[in-house]
Write an enzyme that holds these catalytic residues in place. Structure first.
Site, PDB file in Angstrom:
ATOM      1  N   PRO A   1      -4.927 -10.344   8.573  1.00  0.00           N
ATOM      2  CA  PRO A   1      -5.646 -10.370   7.838  1.00  0.00           C
ATOM      3  C   PRO A   1      -4.893 -11.677   5.991  1.00  0.00           C
ATOM      4  O   PRO A   1      -5.090 -11.950   5.244  1.00  0.00           O
ATOM      5  CB  PRO A   1      -6.202  -8.995   6.582  1.00  0.00           C
TER       6      PRO A   1
ATOM      7  N   HIS B   1      -1.238   1.175  16.033  1.00  0.00           N
ATOM      8  CA  HIS B   1      -0.155   1.040  14.816  1.00  0.00           C
ATOM      9  C   HIS B   1       1.214   0.747  15.671  1.00  0.00           C
ATOM     10  O   HIS B   1       2.205   1.612  15.536  1.00  0.00           O
ATOM     11  CB  HIS B   1       0.082   2.168  14.192  1.00  0.00           C
TER      12      HIS B   1
ATOM     13  N   GLU C   1      -4.713  -7.345   2.718  1.00  0.00           N
ATOM     14  CA  GLU C   1      -2.713  -7.718   3.112  1.00  0.00           C
ATOM     15  C   GLU C   1      -3.257  -9.045   2.334  1.00  0.00           C
ATOM     16  O   GLU C   1      -2.059  -9.823   1.987  1.00  0.00           O
ATOM     17  CB  GLU C   1      -2.970  -8.094   4.248  1.00  0.00           C
TER      18      GLU C   1
ATOM     19  N   GLN D   1       1.912  -2.519   5.644  1.00  0.00           N
ATOM     20  CA  GLN D   1       2.407  -0.671   6.327  1.00  0.00           C
ATOM     21  C   GLN D   1       2.169  -0.657   7.614  1.00  0.00           C
ATOM     22  O   GLN D   1       3.368   0.091   8.234  1.00  0.00           O
ATOM     23  CB  GLN D   1       1.396  -0.215   6.012  1.00  0.00           C
ATOM     24  N   PHE D   2       1.630  -1.048   8.985  1.00  0.00           N
ATOM     25  CA  PHE D   2       2.361  -1.518   9.933  1.00  0.00           C
ATOM     26  C   PHE D   2       2.100  -3.611  10.473  1.00  0.00           C
ATOM     27  O   PHE D   2       1.199  -4.016   9.212  1.00  0.00           O
ATOM     28  CB  PHE D   2       1.226  -0.857  10.700  1.00  0.00           C
ATOM     29  N   ALA D   3       2.634  -3.850  10.903  1.00  0.00           N
ATOM     30  CA  ALA D   3       2.736  -5.144  11.754  1.00  0.00           C
ATOM     31  C   ALA D   3       0.904  -4.968  11.806  1.00  0.00           C
ATOM     32  O   ALA D   3       1.068  -6.572  12.108  1.00  0.00           O
ATOM     33  CB  ALA D   3       4.239  -5.209  13.049  1.00  0.00           C
ATOM     34  N   ASP D   4       0.559  -4.486  12.584  1.00  0.00           N
ATOM     35  CA  ASP D   4      -0.614  -4.571  12.945  1.00  0.00           C
ATOM     36  C   ASP D   4      -1.791  -4.947  12.060  1.00  0.00           C
ATOM     37  O   ASP D   4      -2.979  -5.006  12.207  1.00  0.00           O
ATOM     38  CB  ASP D   4      -0.820  -3.349  13.826  1.00  0.00           C
ATOM     39  N   TYR D   5      -1.430  -4.682  10.457  1.00  0.00           N
ATOM     40  CA  TYR D   5      -2.234  -5.247   9.548  1.00  0.00           C
ATOM     41  C   TYR D   5      -2.037  -6.396   9.040  1.00  0.00           C
ATOM     42  O   TYR D   5      -2.973  -6.816   7.606  1.00  0.00           O
ATOM     43  CB  TYR D   5      -2.159  -3.776   8.328  1.00  0.00           C
TER      44      TYR D   5
ATOM     45  N   GLU E   1       0.929  -0.987   0.013  1.00  0.00           N
ATOM     46  CA  GLU E   1      -0.203  -0.090  -0.084  1.00  0.00           C
ATOM     47  C   GLU E   1       1.100   1.160  -0.485  1.00  0.00           C
ATOM     48  O   GLU E   1       1.792   1.448   1.017  1.00  0.00           O
ATOM     49  CB  GLU E   1      -0.801   0.173   1.205  1.00  0.00           C
TER      50      GLU E   1
END
Lengths: 429, 337
Positions: B89, B129, B60, B82-86, B29
């Site tokens: 999925p 984040h 993702e 974009q962030f490990a938190d994402y 992204e």
């Protein structure tokens, strides 16, 4: 007559008068399970489309030109076995006979392996009975090195590509000749040589992977395309939507096939959203081309796949094909369909049996006879039995032998890391 | 030798790999035209073209799925989450697919994917984040997990990750992108300039996966850390005046067990520090390995200093973050225990 599917505009439930006299209260809709196992088979909700009425657009048309086809059904073979209309691929009799043979081989193979499971020689099996025209017809329409990302019910692809039944059987037996070293459930084949991707047990994952492979092929300036398959039930998974999104954004040279065989184990296609729109219609919002095909019609399956393949090869992007068929087999050897649908529902499928239909077509052409059919039947049964016996000599699941447990630690990584080496030592081998 | 930030070092690694290997493609992204929200892919699309470096839809799971297909074709995709938190999925495609292809196909198919993702807190990113999710992936067979702590390692490890024929999850501690961070948020931010490990060669080199780094020698206690916590542990050792030996694991899987065991056998004491939540965290694995391999050398129980078992709270970030005081306290407990 050009019949469009009467997309059932869900008739709103009769407004329930609110007890307090206020506006109607809301009502949750749960698609009905129908028919019940004890009911007579009822396919009255399945629209009957005559053969030969759907026009074949040029492969170069903008995607939206194909969108009306989402509510029709491409058929080339009529009920009498005559090929009609623009979707008749006009295959020569020899190709038709090869197609018939591959479908019959697939069915006979399935029958034998299903029995092997019942005899305890393998742990599990899945048949594709009634859906043979899909795997076989589509393999015939694709180039031999186009990359396939199948589900577990397209064994016809491998068989049509001439992949040895012996290899497939040995995979099911998990014997020492199993190329997958006893690591996968029966039927989850893999053959890089046959451009047949390793089948996952997780549903839907292969669908967007096919798009990625196609993107790579386009990136490299290759000429090979990819094709992916998914069941109508699994179209509810995010992977389906990822596949369509990425295929649309990057105009990937891929064919995205939804096999709508009416049933996901015991859930009717209505539970996957088939009640409100066809699965082919999913393409519309993504701007992809779509075709909706009688999956029991070898000629239509072949012609639609060829159309999508030519379109992809011309850099015109992906096509979503809904293959409309009926899962005549149980979901798997672990399934018991008599608990959720009438036993003879498959026999009454309005679009018939793919093998009988192609056989009848060859007869109509004067290229086949009852004698030749009977001869081929017995020839194929003998062939499968003979290969089956050879496969059993390499070992069965219940009797062994199997791969050494030592091999369990291989291929987790390209090179075995220290911690796996230690675990192997711990196992004492 | 130029001083590079971690962002520049990572950018340099991808720039070099794009130039060296035509099968390397980068997507995610906002990574193309814009160069990524943390600017890690800045300029790469302009230099190498949009066929090599391109934007992906916000999906993702889709990104990892197409990476698997590309890998099966023979490409070497580098995917930015974009962030490990994402990353959640994407886990089905990563765990059930990418990590298992080689095994389930008897070695016929594999996917040499590198998944990059900024991890960790320290930037007031709140619970979505700031997460450190490495233990989810170290638990998965078939994946390698890497977390660098400085620009030199970041570049060398990322090159190794891209060249690796197995899928690698590469977590970049975002608090270290522009400078080392000792865990004292009240102090002015320090840039990488002048830091020994910010001296980064412009050309090609690699740091092997599976090799830890001894960043501070000591005899009293071993501190096992990675990512941001390496700098926090150094500060804790200095500030408490402890003769602590600090090991930067760099790669969690494969793990450099030999370096860990040699150090703990020498010191007899061990503190494990990570930013991630404690229960089932990678520290639990480290503590178990240390007691399995060093039990008769241990003079005290292994101490864990970690994030709390709560989501990462936005306004209470520094109460959550295992800063130098908590690490120093953990060291004290290990020394007294």
């Amino acid at each position: 007559m050009d019949t469009a599917i009467p997309v059932s505009e869900p008739s709103p439930p009769a407004a329930s008068a609110a007890p307090d006299g206020g506006p109607p209260v809301l009502k949750l809709h749960i698609p009905a399970h129908h028919p019940a196992p004890d009911d007579p088979p009822d396919h009255s909700a399945v629209p009957r489309f005559p053969a030969g009425i759907v026009e074949r657009p040029d492969i170069a048309v903008p995607a939206h030109v194909t969108h009306p086809l989402a509510d029709k059904l491409i058929r080339a073979l009529d009920d009498d076995g005559t090929a009609i209309g623009g979707w008749d691929p006009k295959l020569d009799p020899e190709t038709l006979r090869r197609g018939l043979r591959a479908m019959m081989l697939t069915r006979a193979y399935d029958e034998r392996m299903f029995r092997q499971q019942r005899q305890g020689k393998i742990t599990f099996y899945m048949k594709c009975t009634g859906e043979e025209a899909i795997g076989v017809g589509q393999a015939f329409a694709l180039a031999p090195d186009d990359m396939l990302f199948p589900t577990y019910r397209q064994q016809g692809l491998l068989i049509a590509r001439g992949w040895p039944l012996l290899d497939m059987m040995c995979q099911c037996y998990s014997n020492p000749r199993d190329r997958l070293k006893g690591r996968q459930l029966p039927v989850l084949y893999s053959s890089k040589e046959a451009s047949f991707f390793t089948i996952s047990g997780n549903l839907g994952t292969q669908f967007p992977q096919a798009v990625g492979w196609a993107m790579a092929s386009a990136y490299k300036g290759d000429r090979r395309i990819a094709a992916g398959w998914i069941g109508e039930g699994s179209t509810a998974e995010p992977d389906f939507h990822h596949a369509l999104t990425f295929a649309s954004v990057y105009r990937a040279p891929v064919i995205l096939n939804v096999v709508n065989n009416q049933w996901a184990i015991s859930s009717h296609q209505d539970i996957a959203g088939g009640e409100a729109a066809t699965f082919a219609a999913r393409a519309i919002g993504f701007g992809l081309a779509c075709l909706r095909v009688d999956g029991n019609d070898f000629l239509a399956v072949y012609a639609a796949t060829l159309w999508a393949a030519q379109r992809a090869r011309a850099n015109r992007g992906a096509t979503l094909i809904e293959l409309f068929t009926y899962r005549a087999a149980p979901h798997s050897t672990s399934d018991e369909p008599s608990r959720y649908r009438p036993e003879d529902e498959g026999l009454n499928w309005p679009y018939g049996d793919p093998i009988e239909r192609l056989s009848r077509h060859l007869s109509v052409l004067g290229e086949w006879s009852a004698e030749r059919q009977a001869q081929l039947d017995s020839e194929i049964v003998d062939e499968v039995r003979e290969i089956g016996r050879e496969a059993e000599r390499h070992g069965t699941f219940d009797q062994g032998p199997h791969f050494s447990a030592r091999t369990m630690f291989e291929d987790v990584f390209k090179e075995m890391p220290e911690h796996l080496r230690r675990q192997r030592q711990e196992l004492g081998i | 030798m130029p001083a590079m930030t971690m962002v520049q070092a990572l950018n340099s690694a991808m720039d070099l790999m794009l130039a060296r290997d035509p099968d390397v493609v980068i997507f995610g992204e906002d990574v193309g035209f814009y160069g990524g929200v943390f600017r890690v892919t800045e300029g790469l699309q302009k230099k190498h073209g949009d066929q090599r470096v391109f934007d992906a839809p916000i999906a993702e799971g889709g990104m990892l799925a197409v990476a698997v297909g590309m890998g099966a074709y023979g490409l070497r995709p580098v995917v930015e989450i974009q962030f490990a938190d994402y990353i959640y999925p994407a886990t089905d495609q990563l765990i059930s697919e990418a990590a298992r292809l080689r095994y389930r196909s008897g070695g016929e198919f594999w996917a040499p994917i590198t998944v990059r993702a900024p991890c960790g807190g320290g930037i007031f990113g709140g619970q979505t984040h700031s997460q450190s999710v490495e233990a989810i992936f170290t638990h998965v067979c078939g994946l390698k997990t890497v977390i660098p702590s400085n620009p030199y390692d970041a570049k060398g490890l990322l090159i190794s990750a891209i060249e690796d024929d197995d899928p690698v999850v590469f977590f970049e501690p975002k608090r270290l992108y522009h400078g080392p961070f000792d865990g004292h948020p009240e102090r002015p931010a320090v840039p990488w300039t002048g830091h020994r490990q910010a001296e980064v060669p412009e050309g090609y080199y690699s740091v092997p996966l599976g090799k830890a780094a001894l960043v501070r020698e000591g005899a009293a206690v071993t501190v096992l850390a990675y990512g941001t916590m390496v700098h926090v542990a150094l500060a804790a050792a200095e500030e408490s005046g402890t003769d602590a030996e600090i090991i930067d694991l760099r790669t969690l899987l494969p793990l450099d067990l030999d370096t860990i065991v040699a150090s703990v056998k020498k010191t007899g004491r061990c503190v494990v520090a990570h930013e991630a939540t404690r229960t089932g965290g990678f520290g639990a694995e480290l503590a178990a390995l240390v007691q399995e391999h060093c039990f008769y050398h241990l003079e005290a129980p292994v101490v864990r200093v970690t994030g709390w078992d709560t989501p990462y709270p936005h306004a209470l970030e520094w109460a959550y973050f295992p800063g130098p005081n908590r690490v120093a306290d953990g060291i004290r407990r290990a020394l007294e225990g």
